[in-house]
Motif scaffolding. Structure first.
Motif, PDB file in Angstrom:
ATOM      1  N   HIS A  84      30.330  47.620  46.439  1.00 14.35           N
ATOM      2  CA  HIS A  84      30.470  47.670  44.975  1.00 14.35           C
ATOM      3  C   HIS A  84      30.337  46.463  44.565  1.00 14.35           C
ATOM      4  CE1 HIS A  84      31.708  51.892  45.388  1.00 14.35           C
ATOM      5  NE2 HIS A  84      32.875  51.728  46.024  1.00 14.35           N
ATOM      6  N   LYS A  85      30.715  45.376  45.010  1.00 12.43           N
ATOM      7  CA  LYS A  85      30.686  44.014  44.284  1.00 12.43           C
ATOM      8  C   LYS A  85      29.351  43.614  44.490  1.00 12.43           C
ATOM      9  CE  LYS A  85      35.170  42.847  45.585  1.00 12.43           C
ATOM     10  NZ  LYS A  85      36.062  41.715  46.694  1.00 12.43           N
ATOM     11  N   ALA A  97      27.205  45.476  41.864  1.00 12.77           N
ATOM     12  CA  ALA A  97      27.461  44.755  40.384  1.00 12.77           C
ATOM     13  C   ALA A  97      26.626  43.456  40.339  1.00 12.77           C
ATOM     14  CB  ALA A  97      28.866  44.773  40.243  1.00 12.77           C
ATOM     15  N   ASP A  98      26.370  42.816  41.603  1.00 12.20           N
ATOM     16  CA  ASP A  98      25.891  41.650  41.373  1.00 12.20           C
ATOM     17  C   ASP A  98      24.353  41.836  41.335  1.00 12.20           C
ATOM     18  OD1 ASP A  98      28.036  40.151  40.765  1.00 12.20           O
ATOM     19  OD2 ASP A  98      28.213  39.293  42.831  1.00 12.20           O
ATOM     20  N   THR A 151      39.110  47.708  41.765  1.00 18.55           N
ATOM     21  CA  THR A 151      37.886  47.042  41.938  1.00 18.55           C
ATOM     22  C   THR A 151      37.076  46.870  40.980  1.00 18.55           C
ATOM     23  OG1 THR A 151      38.040  48.043  44.371  1.00 18.55           O
ATOM     24  CG2 THR A 151      35.861  47.102  43.746  1.00 18.55           C
ATOM     25  N   ILE A 203      35.680  43.298  39.567  1.00 18.20           N
ATOM     26  CA  ILE A 203      34.090  43.103  39.474  1.00 18.20           C
ATOM     27  C   ILE A 203      33.901  42.507  38.147  1.00 18.20           C
ATOM     28  CG2 ILE A 203      32.035  44.092  38.962  1.00 18.20           C
ATOM     29  CD1 ILE A 203      32.557  45.937  41.339  1.00 18.20           C
ATOM     30  N   HIS A 205      35.415  39.222  40.690  1.00 18.29           N
ATOM     31  CA  HIS A 205      35.617  39.612  42.131  1.00 18.29           C
ATOM     32  C   HIS A 205      36.948  38.958  42.555  1.00 18.29           C
ATOM     33  CE1 HIS A 205      31.516  41.131  41.968  1.00 18.29           C
ATOM     34  NE2 HIS A 205      30.971  39.975  42.514  1.00 18.29           N
TER      35      HIS A 205
END
Length: 556
Positions: free
Chosen positions: A477-478, A481-482, A545, A549, A553
């Protein structure tokens, strides 16, 4: 006690400390001691397949029983394997005694020799080098005394060859209970009680927050009465989850795992009275949980600074039960307060609204983990012990309600994945009733899946609920997102059902809603541990989470 080897005398000393269960991985440095422990009447020995798991199992055993957890490992590489467990126990304040072998003291060279005390110190553990035969009993007593008194891990290191020497005539063993100070609960200062009651009388939206210290002091009823008399809402820390679920004005868990309604009311709170909690980073969610509230901390070890943040505006160094009783007495004498937050509509919303209302589309053949938890909450009896793993999946089961806090077990202090299976085994070893459920993710479960062999060998029955999203959930998920390629965190849906079968246990793949009632009835009717391989969507992002984010993070 004369003419017996030191290793046997040490085993008997551990038994005199009340030890009836220990977890081990045998090697040269501890094998004689383990063999002696196995021969003691009433002693249960659980042999793990990894040293970290032996130590983590002992930690799980402590969570279930309140007793000092006991593990043993050999020297050198056996000892270095438990550094994560020692650090977790230190930060989680888990009383743990590890019997560790050391290299032979008389050897001119030994290939597994290691200077072990600095490693323990780096993990926050206390190390006792037991190198004097005449002080062996003192060393054992000190180990258990420090573990109990300071709630920390202690390593007792004994050279391999020294263990086989005869014990000198040093008299009978005196257990740590003979020197443990007996102290009475600390009453609150009357002036501070008056000041707190004045604050509660004026607050419009107060929240009474209870931590594990309330459970330990038996103060749940008194703390709930504080909320009733003041018109406050109730909330708990994660480790006290479920304490007030019977109350219509209980918001559930505060902090990173809070329900939507809890976060909404936390944002409105003008006063938080916290009993028996350190008010750490997670409980206040880095300050975002109660952004406008004045905070009062009532604890036997109140902190002014916790995890880099101010922990409260008023601190009472006092017992939770005595303080709550004093507050109730004062509030009763004063009469109605200014609180206006309680209402039938709020009670309805607390009961009816979902914990997390965000919408996600899931792929065919996978399940929304939030809907799975709703089904599990209906299927798994409320008196089961629930053990939490770590990682992205650890949020979802935390919203289950109506379960006693004494039966909820989690260690979040070091953030390490891979320990859930061991904690659950430790709890199952303590309970021996088949009524233990682990909630864990696939990546974490795979790190020590070899312990399923140990579960089968020892005939333990417990339920493994594995939320399998085919990836490392937090990382995927991180990375997404990036805008970074997430393929390095994706591994596919491991067939845990087949793996369980291979270890001689039961396993089932869960890919459709409605499967769990029948599966649980089948689990209850037989005597083996079982793995439910629950295929969940990697599109559903847990709320903590999502917030992490959005704020970088977790670097907040």
């Amino acid at each position: 006690m004369q003419n017996i080897p030191i290793y046997e005398a040490l085993a008997r000393a551990f038994a005199a400390e009340g030890v009836d269960t220990h977890f081990t991985l045998m090697g040269d440095g501890n094998m004689h001691w383990v063999a002696a422990m196995q021969q003691l009447p009433g002693m249960s020995t659980f042999s793990a397949r990894h040293e970290h798991c032996a130590a983590a199992m002992a930690m799980g055993y402590h969570l279930a029983t309140g007793k000092v957890g006991v593990a043993s490992v050999t020297c050198g590489p056996g000892f270095t394997q438990i550094m994560t467990a020692l650090t977790t126990a230190s930060r989680g304040r888990i009383p743990l005694v590890v019997f560790a072998g050391e290299a032979p003291i008389h050897a001119k060279w030994y290939n597994q020799a290691l200077d072990q005390p600095p490693f323990a110190a780096a993990c926050g553990a206390h190390y006792i080098s037991a190198h004097s035969p005449r002080r062996m009993y003192q060393c054992v007593r000190e180990a258990f005394y420090l573990a109990r008194r300071e709630r920390r891990p202690v390593v007792l290191g004994v050279p391999y060859d020294l263990q086989k020497e005869p014990l000198p005539n040093i008299g009978a063993y005196q257990p740590s209970s003979s020197v443990m100070p007996r102290v009475e609960p600390i009453p609150p200062h009357p002036h501070q009680v008056d000041a707190l009651v004045e604050k509660l009388s004026r607050a419009k939206c107060p929240i009474v927050l209870a931590g594990r210290g309330v459970l330990m002091s038996g103060a749940a009823a008194e703390v709930e009465q504080v909320a009733e008399r003041s018109g406050a809402l109730l909330a708990t820390t994660l480790l006290a989850r479920g304490m007030f679920d019977h109350n219509p004005f209980s918001l559930g868990v505060a902090g990173g795992f809070a329900r939507d309604i809890a976060r909404e009311m936390g944002a409105k709170a003008d006063l938080v009275v916290a009993f028996g909690t350190s008010l750490n980073y997670y409980t206040v969610d880095n300050g975002s949980m109660f952004p406008k509230a004045e905070i009062v901390q009532i604890d036997t070890e109140p902190l002014g600074l916790a995890h880099g943040m101010k922990s409260g505006d008023l601190h009472l160094n006092a017992d939770a039960k005595l303080t709550a009783a004093a507050i109730v007495e004062k509030l009763t004498a004063r009469g109605p307060t200014a609180a206006t937050v309680r209402s039938p509509e709020l009670a309805r919303r607390i009961k009816a609204e979902p914990a997390d209302a965000a919408e996600f589309a899931v792929d065919p053949g996978t399940l929304d983990p939030r809907r799975v938890i709703e089904e599990l909450d209906r299927v798994i009896p409320k008196d089961f012990d629930s053990v939490s793993g770590s990682g992205h999946q650890s949020y979802f089961h935390s919203v289950m309600r109506g379960r006693k806090p004494e039966n909820y077990h989690a260690i979040r202090a070091f953030g390490a994945i891979g320990s859930g299976i061991s904690y659950a085994i430790g709890v199952a070893a303590a309970r021996r009733n088949g009524r233990v459920a682990l909630f864990e993710g696939d990546g974490s479960f795979l790190m020590h899946i070899q312990e399923l062999e140990m579960v089968a060998r020892h005939g333990l029955k417990l339920l493994f609920c594995i939320f399998n999203d085919g990836a490392y959930g937090a990382e995927i998920h991180k990375l997404r997102a990036d805008g970074v390629d997430d393929s390095g965190s994706v591994f596919g849906y491991t067939d845990f059902a087949a793996i369980a079968d291979g270890f001689g246990l039961r396993g089932t793949n869960v890919t459709q809603p409605g499967q769990l009632r029948g599966l649980f009835d089948a689990y209850a009717a037989q005597d083996k541990a079982e793995v439910w391989n629950i295929h969940v969507s990697d599109k559903v992002v847990a709320p903590q989470t999502r917030r992490g984010i959005s704020s970088g993070h977790g670097v907040r």
